[in-house]
Design an enzyme around this catalytic site. Structure first.
Site, PDB file in Angstrom:
ATOM      1  N   CYS A 130       0.808  -1.155   0.037  1.00 14.39           N
ATOM      2  CA  CYS A 130      -0.057   0.192   0.077  1.00 14.39           C
ATOM      3  C   CYS A 130       0.840   1.398   0.004  1.00 14.39           C
ATOM      4  O   CYS A 130       0.612   2.222  -0.731  1.00 14.39           O
ATOM      5  CB  CYS A 130      -0.907  -0.125   1.154  1.00 14.39           C
ATOM      6  SG  CYS A 130      -0.042  -0.484   2.886  1.00 14.39           S
ATOM      7  N   HIS A 243      -3.095   6.759   4.320  1.00 15.67           N
ATOM      8  CA  HIS A 243      -1.541   6.689   4.370  1.00 15.67           C
ATOM      9  C   HIS A 243      -1.101   8.022   3.803  1.00 15.67           C
ATOM     10  O   HIS A 243      -1.433   8.557   3.002  1.00 15.67           O
ATOM     11  CB  HIS A 243      -0.776   5.643   3.687  1.00 15.67           C
ATOM     12  CG  HIS A 243      -1.207   4.138   4.154  1.00 15.67           C
ATOM     13  ND1 HIS A 243      -1.722   3.907   5.614  1.00 15.67           N
ATOM     14  CD2 HIS A 243      -0.526   2.941   4.054  1.00 15.67           C
ATOM     15  CE1 HIS A 243      -1.691   2.573   5.727  1.00 15.67           C
ATOM     16  NE2 HIS A 243      -0.889   1.912   4.830  1.00 15.67           N
TER      17      HIS A 243
END
Length: 340
Positions: A130, A243
Protein backbone atom coordinates in the site's frame (compact mmCIF):
# COMPACT_ATOMS: atom_id res chain seq x y z
CA UNK A 1 -19.79 -9.71 -23.03
CA UNK A 2 -18.35 -9.42 -19.55
CA UNK A 3 -16.19 -11.42 -17.18
CA UNK A 4 -16.68 -14.09 -14.55
CA UNK A 5 -14.90 -12.62 -11.53
CA UNK A 6 -13.95 -14.08 -8.17
CA UNK A 7 -13.19 -12.03 -5.04
CA UNK A 8 -11.36 -14.16 -2.47
CA UNK A 9 -11.34 -12.81 1.07
CA UNK A 10 -14.64 -11.06 0.45
CA UNK A 11 -15.49 -10.58 4.15
CA UNK A 12 -12.30 -8.66 4.99
CA UNK A 13 -11.71 -4.90 4.73
CA UNK A 14 -9.93 -5.11 1.38
CA UNK A 15 -12.19 -7.79 -0.08
CA UNK A 16 -15.32 -5.76 0.68
CA UNK A 17 -13.66 -2.71 -0.85
CA UNK A 18 -12.82 -4.72 -3.98
CA UNK A 19 -16.51 -5.57 -4.39
CA UNK A 20 -17.49 -1.93 -3.83
CA UNK A 21 -15.01 -0.62 -6.37
CA UNK A 22 -15.87 -3.22 -9.01
CA UNK A 23 -19.46 -1.99 -8.74
CA UNK A 24 -18.59 1.72 -8.55
CA UNK A 25 -16.40 1.57 -11.65
CA UNK A 26 -18.99 -0.54 -13.49
CA UNK A 27 -16.50 -3.29 -14.23
CA UNK A 28 -18.07 -5.57 -16.91
CA UNK A 29 -19.10 -8.49 -14.69
CA UNK A 30 -21.31 -11.28 -16.03
CA UNK A 31 -21.02 -13.33 -12.86
CA UNK A 32 -19.32 -12.76 -9.51
CA UNK A 33 -18.36 -15.13 -6.71
CA UNK A 34 -17.40 -14.06 -3.20
CA UNK A 35 -15.10 -16.50 -1.41
CA UNK A 36 -14.09 -16.74 2.23
CA UNK A 37 -12.81 -19.29 4.69
CA UNK A 38 -15.15 -21.98 5.96
CA UNK A 39 -15.78 -20.14 9.23
CA UNK A 40 -17.30 -17.24 7.21
CA UNK A 41 -19.31 -19.48 4.91
CA UNK A 42 -22.66 -17.93 4.03
CA UNK A 43 -21.78 -14.46 5.25
CA UNK A 44 -23.59 -11.89 3.12
CA UNK A 45 -21.65 -9.18 1.28
CA UNK A 46 -22.82 -6.51 -1.12
CA UNK A 47 -21.96 -5.98 -4.76
CA UNK A 48 -23.67 -2.86 -6.01
CA UNK A 49 -27.37 -3.32 -5.28
CA UNK A 50 -26.98 -7.09 -4.92
CA UNK A 51 -26.42 -9.15 -1.82
CA UNK A 52 -24.39 -12.33 -2.30
CA UNK A 53 -23.41 -15.11 0.06
CA UNK A 54 -19.82 -16.18 0.45
CA UNK A 55 -18.68 -19.59 -0.72
CA UNK A 56 -16.01 -21.83 0.78
CA UNK A 57 -12.71 -21.17 -0.99
CA UNK A 58 -11.54 -24.68 -0.15
CA UNK A 59 -14.34 -26.26 -2.18
CA UNK A 60 -14.52 -23.69 -4.99
CA UNK A 61 -13.84 -24.72 -8.58
CA UNK A 62 -11.99 -21.92 -10.42
CA UNK A 63 -12.46 -23.54 -13.83
CA UNK A 64 -14.25 -21.26 -16.28
CA UNK A 65 -13.67 -18.09 -14.22
CA UNK A 66 -11.70 -15.32 -15.94
CA UNK A 67 -9.95 -13.63 -13.02
CA UNK A 68 -9.73 -13.79 -9.24
CA UNK A 69 -8.89 -10.87 -6.96
CA UNK A 70 -7.18 -12.29 -3.89
CA UNK A 71 -7.17 -10.56 -0.48
CA UNK A 72 -6.50 -13.54 1.77
CA UNK A 73 -2.91 -13.11 2.98
CA UNK A 74 0.26 -14.90 1.92
CA UNK A 75 -0.33 -18.26 3.62
CA UNK A 76 -3.74 -18.86 2.03
CA UNK A 77 -2.56 -17.40 -1.29
CA UNK A 78 0.31 -19.88 -1.36
CA UNK A 79 -2.26 -22.68 -1.25
CA UNK A 80 -5.05 -21.37 -3.46
CA UNK A 81 -3.41 -19.10 -6.07
CA UNK A 82 -1.66 -21.97 -7.91
CA UNK A 83 -4.96 -23.90 -7.92
CA UNK A 84 -6.81 -20.98 -9.50
CA UNK A 85 -4.00 -20.23 -11.95
CA UNK A 86 -3.78 -23.87 -13.06
CA UNK A 87 -7.53 -23.83 -13.71
CA UNK A 88 -7.04 -20.93 -16.15
CA UNK A 89 -8.23 -18.15 -13.84
CA UNK A 90 -5.82 -15.20 -13.72
CA UNK A 91 -4.99 -14.34 -10.11
CA UNK A 92 -4.52 -10.70 -9.06
CA UNK A 93 -2.92 -11.07 -5.66
CA UNK A 94 -2.89 -8.44 -2.93
CA UNK A 95 -0.47 -10.29 -0.63
CA UNK A 96 3.32 -9.97 -0.66
CA UNK A 97 3.85 -13.60 -1.74
CA UNK A 98 4.56 -13.06 -5.44
CA UNK A 99 5.70 -9.42 -5.56
CA UNK A 100 9.39 -10.22 -5.85
CA UNK A 101 9.04 -13.25 -8.13
CA UNK A 102 10.75 -12.37 -11.45
CA UNK A 103 8.10 -14.38 -13.32
CA UNK A 104 5.21 -12.40 -11.82
CA UNK A 105 4.55 -8.80 -12.93
CA UNK A 106 4.13 -6.24 -10.13
CA UNK A 107 1.72 -3.67 -11.50
CA UNK A 108 0.60 -0.13 -10.81
CA UNK A 109 -1.33 0.67 -14.00
CA UNK A 110 -0.41 4.38 -14.02
CA UNK A 111 3.27 3.39 -13.99
CA UNK A 112 3.92 0.10 -15.78
CA UNK A 113 0.74 -1.19 -17.41
CA UNK A 114 2.76 -2.73 -20.25
CA UNK A 115 4.33 -5.21 -17.83
CA UNK A 116 0.97 -6.94 -17.50
CA UNK A 117 1.74 -9.15 -20.49
CA UNK A 118 4.18 -11.05 -18.29
CA UNK A 119 1.26 -12.58 -16.39
CA UNK A 120 1.20 -15.64 -18.65
CA UNK A 121 4.30 -17.23 -17.09
CA UNK A 122 2.37 -18.15 -13.94
CA UNK A 123 -1.12 -16.75 -14.60
CA UNK A 124 -0.55 -14.49 -11.59
CA UNK A 125 -0.22 -10.69 -11.23
CA UNK A 126 0.97 -9.05 -8.01
CA UNK A 127 -0.47 -5.95 -6.37
CA UNK A 128 2.16 -3.83 -4.57
CA UNK A 129 2.39 -2.81 -0.94
CA UNK A 130 0.00 0.00 0.00
CA UNK A 131 2.74 2.51 0.84
CA UNK A 132 4.58 1.79 -2.41
CA UNK A 133 1.52 2.08 -4.64
CA UNK A 134 0.71 5.69 -3.85
CA UNK A 135 4.36 6.77 -3.91
CA UNK A 136 5.19 5.37 -7.34
CA UNK A 137 2.12 7.03 -8.87
CA UNK A 138 3.76 10.32 -7.92
CA UNK A 139 7.33 9.31 -8.79
CA UNK A 140 6.78 7.90 -12.29
CA UNK A 141 5.78 11.09 -14.19
CA UNK A 142 8.57 13.04 -12.47
CA UNK A 143 11.09 10.29 -13.25
CA UNK A 144 10.07 10.37 -16.92
CA UNK A 145 10.92 14.06 -17.02
CA UNK A 146 14.08 14.44 -14.92
CA UNK A 147 15.29 10.93 -13.91
CA UNK A 148 15.20 10.22 -10.19
CA UNK A 149 18.49 9.32 -8.49
CA UNK A 150 17.40 8.92 -4.87
CA UNK A 151 14.25 8.96 -2.77
CA UNK A 152 14.01 9.48 0.99
CA UNK A 153 10.52 8.70 2.26
CA UNK A 154 8.95 8.76 5.70
CA UNK A 155 5.50 7.22 5.96
CA UNK A 156 2.61 7.92 8.31
CA UNK A 157 0.52 4.77 7.90
CA UNK A 158 -3.00 4.24 9.25
CA UNK A 159 -4.01 1.27 11.35
CA UNK A 160 -6.35 -0.09 8.68
CA UNK A 161 -3.21 -1.34 6.96
CA UNK A 162 -3.03 -3.95 9.73
CA UNK A 163 -6.64 -5.07 9.35
CA UNK A 164 -9.86 -4.83 11.34
CA UNK A 165 -8.28 -5.97 14.61
CA UNK A 166 -5.96 -2.95 14.48
CA UNK A 167 -8.87 -0.57 13.90
CA UNK A 168 -10.58 -2.07 16.94
CA UNK A 169 -7.39 -1.76 18.98
CA UNK A 170 -7.04 1.95 18.23
CA UNK A 171 -10.71 2.49 19.05
CA UNK A 172 -10.57 0.55 22.33
CA UNK A 173 -7.35 2.25 23.47
CA UNK A 174 -8.71 5.69 22.65
CA UNK A 175 -11.87 5.05 24.68
CA UNK A 176 -9.79 3.74 27.57
CA UNK A 177 -7.85 7.01 27.78
CA UNK A 178 -11.09 8.90 28.50
CA UNK A 179 -12.67 6.13 30.52
CA UNK A 180 -9.97 4.37 32.56
CA UNK A 181 -12.46 1.71 33.66
CA UNK A 182 -12.54 0.41 30.09
CA UNK A 183 -10.20 -2.54 29.78
CA UNK A 184 -8.29 -3.42 26.64
CA UNK A 185 -5.62 -5.86 25.63
CA UNK A 186 -2.85 -4.94 23.22
CA UNK A 187 -2.94 -7.63 20.53
CA UNK A 188 -1.83 -6.12 17.24
CA UNK A 189 0.93 -3.63 18.03
CA UNK A 190 4.02 -3.85 20.22
CA UNK A 191 3.18 -0.53 21.91
CA UNK A 192 0.04 1.51 22.44
CA UNK A 193 -1.15 3.12 19.20
CA UNK A 194 -3.66 5.60 20.66
CA UNK A 195 -2.09 9.07 20.99
CA UNK A 196 1.23 7.58 19.91
CA UNK A 197 3.30 6.74 16.83
CA UNK A 198 5.18 3.48 16.32
CA UNK A 199 8.27 3.41 14.05
CA UNK A 200 7.86 -0.29 13.39
CA UNK A 201 5.83 -1.95 10.62
CA UNK A 202 6.35 -5.65 9.87
CA UNK A 203 9.38 -7.58 11.15
CA UNK A 204 12.89 -6.27 11.70
CA UNK A 205 15.65 -7.30 9.30
CA UNK A 206 19.36 -7.81 9.89
CA UNK A 207 20.35 -4.34 8.67
CA UNK A 208 17.98 -2.64 11.14
CA UNK A 209 15.27 -1.80 8.61
CA UNK A 210 11.80 -3.30 8.83
CA UNK A 211 10.34 -5.46 6.11
CA UNK A 212 7.83 -2.71 5.26
CA UNK A 213 10.74 -0.39 4.54
CA UNK A 214 12.49 -3.06 2.49
CA UNK A 215 9.30 -3.60 0.49
CA UNK A 216 9.18 0.06 -0.52
CA UNK A 217 12.76 -0.15 -1.77
CA UNK A 218 12.40 -3.41 -3.70
CA UNK A 219 8.99 -2.63 -5.18
CA UNK A 220 9.89 0.88 -6.36
CA UNK A 221 12.85 -0.58 -8.19
CA UNK A 222 10.72 -3.28 -9.84
CA UNK A 223 7.87 -0.96 -10.81
CA UNK A 224 9.68 2.25 -11.79
CA UNK A 225 13.44 1.78 -12.29
CA UNK A 226 16.02 -0.53 -10.65
CA UNK A 227 18.54 2.33 -10.69
CA UNK A 228 16.58 4.46 -8.21
CA UNK A 229 18.02 4.47 -4.69
CA UNK A 230 15.34 4.44 -1.99
CA UNK A 231 15.55 4.73 1.77
CA UNK A 232 12.40 4.55 3.87
CA UNK A 233 11.24 4.94 7.46
CA UNK A 234 7.77 3.50 7.97
CA UNK A 235 5.69 4.65 10.93
CA UNK A 236 2.26 3.56 12.18
CA UNK A 237 0.11 6.49 13.33
CA UNK A 238 -3.26 6.71 15.16
CA UNK A 239 -5.32 7.29 12.01
CA UNK A 240 -8.08 4.85 11.02
CA UNK A 241 -7.79 5.07 7.21
CA UNK A 242 -5.38 6.89 4.87
CA UNK A 243 -1.61 6.68 4.46
CA UNK A 244 0.54 9.81 4.24
CA UNK A 245 4.12 10.16 3.03
CA UNK A 246 6.77 12.85 3.15
CA UNK A 247 8.84 12.27 0.02
CA UNK A 248 12.22 13.88 -0.71
CA UNK A 249 13.42 13.33 -4.28
CA UNK A 250 16.84 13.93 -5.83
CA UNK A 251 16.96 14.09 -9.65
CA UNK A 252 19.66 13.77 -12.29
CA UNK A 253 18.40 16.98 -13.90
CA UNK A 254 16.95 20.15 -12.42
CA UNK A 255 13.18 20.20 -12.13
CA UNK A 256 11.46 23.40 -11.16
CA UNK A 257 8.68 23.08 -8.58
CA UNK A 258 6.19 24.83 -10.87
CA UNK A 259 6.92 22.43 -13.71
CA UNK A 260 6.67 19.50 -11.31
CA UNK A 261 3.29 20.78 -10.17
CA UNK A 262 2.10 20.98 -13.78
CA UNK A 263 3.40 17.48 -14.56
CA UNK A 264 1.62 16.00 -11.57
CA UNK A 265 -1.63 17.81 -12.40
CA UNK A 266 -1.64 16.10 -15.79
CA UNK A 267 -0.57 12.68 -14.50
CA UNK A 268 -3.14 9.85 -14.25
CA UNK A 269 -4.46 9.02 -10.81
CA UNK A 270 -3.18 12.21 -9.16
CA UNK A 271 -4.96 15.22 -7.71
CA UNK A 272 -2.78 18.21 -6.82
CA UNK A 273 -4.03 20.32 -3.90
CA UNK A 274 -1.15 22.66 -3.18
CA UNK A 275 -1.88 26.14 -1.87
CA UNK A 276 0.58 27.89 0.40
CA UNK A 277 -2.01 28.90 2.93
CA UNK A 278 -3.74 27.46 5.97
CA UNK A 279 -5.48 24.24 4.93
CA UNK A 280 -4.05 24.34 1.41
CA UNK A 281 -3.06 20.67 1.53
CA UNK A 282 -4.74 17.29 1.94
CA UNK A 283 -4.79 15.17 5.09
CA UNK A 284 -5.59 11.44 5.35
CA UNK A 285 -9.04 12.11 6.80
CA UNK A 286 -9.96 14.05 3.65
CA UNK A 287 -8.84 11.35 1.21
CA UNK A 288 -10.98 8.51 2.59
CA UNK A 289 -13.27 7.02 -0.04
CA UNK A 290 -11.53 8.77 -2.94
CA UNK A 291 -9.79 7.10 -5.86
CA UNK A 292 -7.05 9.72 -6.24
CA UNK A 293 -3.57 9.99 -4.82
CA UNK A 294 -3.32 13.54 -3.48
CA UNK A 295 -0.13 15.59 -3.73
CA UNK A 296 0.56 18.74 -1.68
CA UNK A 297 3.48 20.79 -0.33
CA UNK A 298 5.52 20.68 -3.56
CA UNK A 299 8.69 22.70 -3.07
CA UNK A 300 12.38 22.85 -3.97
CA UNK A 301 14.84 21.09 -1.66
CA UNK A 302 17.81 23.42 -1.37
CA UNK A 303 19.94 20.85 0.47
CA UNK A 304 20.69 18.89 -2.72
CA UNK A 305 21.53 20.06 -6.23
CA UNK A 306 18.33 18.89 -7.94
CA UNK A 307 15.80 18.21 -5.22
CA UNK A 308 12.07 18.40 -4.60
CA UNK A 309 9.96 17.69 -1.53
CA UNK A 310 6.29 16.74 -1.57
CA UNK A 311 3.47 15.38 0.60
CA UNK A 312 1.51 12.37 -0.67
CA UNK A 313 -1.79 11.09 0.75
CA UNK A 314 -4.10 8.26 -0.35
CA UNK A 315 -6.82 5.95 0.93
CA UNK A 316 -4.75 2.83 1.59
CA UNK A 317 -7.74 0.50 1.32
CA UNK A 318 -8.39 1.89 -2.15
CA UNK A 319 -5.28 2.85 -4.13
CA UNK A 320 -3.08 0.94 -1.72
CA UNK A 321 -5.03 -2.27 -2.18
CA UNK A 322 -8.51 -2.73 -3.65
CA UNK A 323 -8.54 0.04 -6.24
CA UNK A 324 -5.16 -0.90 -7.67
CA UNK A 325 -6.28 -4.53 -7.93
CA UNK A 326 -9.41 -3.50 -9.83
CA UNK A 327 -7.34 -1.23 -12.09
CA UNK A 328 -5.12 -4.23 -12.84
CA UNK A 329 -8.26 -6.21 -13.69
CA UNK A 330 -9.39 -3.41 -16.00
CA UNK A 331 -5.98 -3.36 -17.70
CA UNK A 332 -5.97 -7.15 -18.02
CA UNK A 333 -9.42 -7.07 -19.59
CA UNK A 334 -8.59 -4.20 -21.94
CA UNK A 335 -5.09 -5.24 -23.02
CA UNK A 336 -5.14 -9.03 -22.85
CA UNK A 337 -8.49 -10.81 -22.42
CA UNK A 338 -10.51 -8.25 -24.40
CA UNK A 339 -13.97 -9.51 -23.57
CA UNK A 340 -15.53 -6.55 -21.78
Amino acid sequence: MGYRVVVAGATGNVGREMLNILAERQFPVDEIAALASRRSLGTEVTFGDKTIKTQDIEQFDFSGWDMALFAIGSDATKKYAPIAAKAGCVVIDNSSLYRYDPDVPLIVPECNADAIHGYSKKNIIANPNCSTAQMVVALKPLHDRATIKRVVVSTYQSVSGSGKAAIDELWDQTKAVYNPTDDYQRKVYTKDIAFNVIPHIDVFMEDGSTKEEWKMVAETKKIVDPAIKVTATCVRVPVFVGHSESINIEFEDFLDEDEARDILREAPGIMVIDKREDGGYVTPKECVGDFATFISRIRQDSTVENGLNLWCVSDNLRKGAALNAVQIAETLGREVLKKG
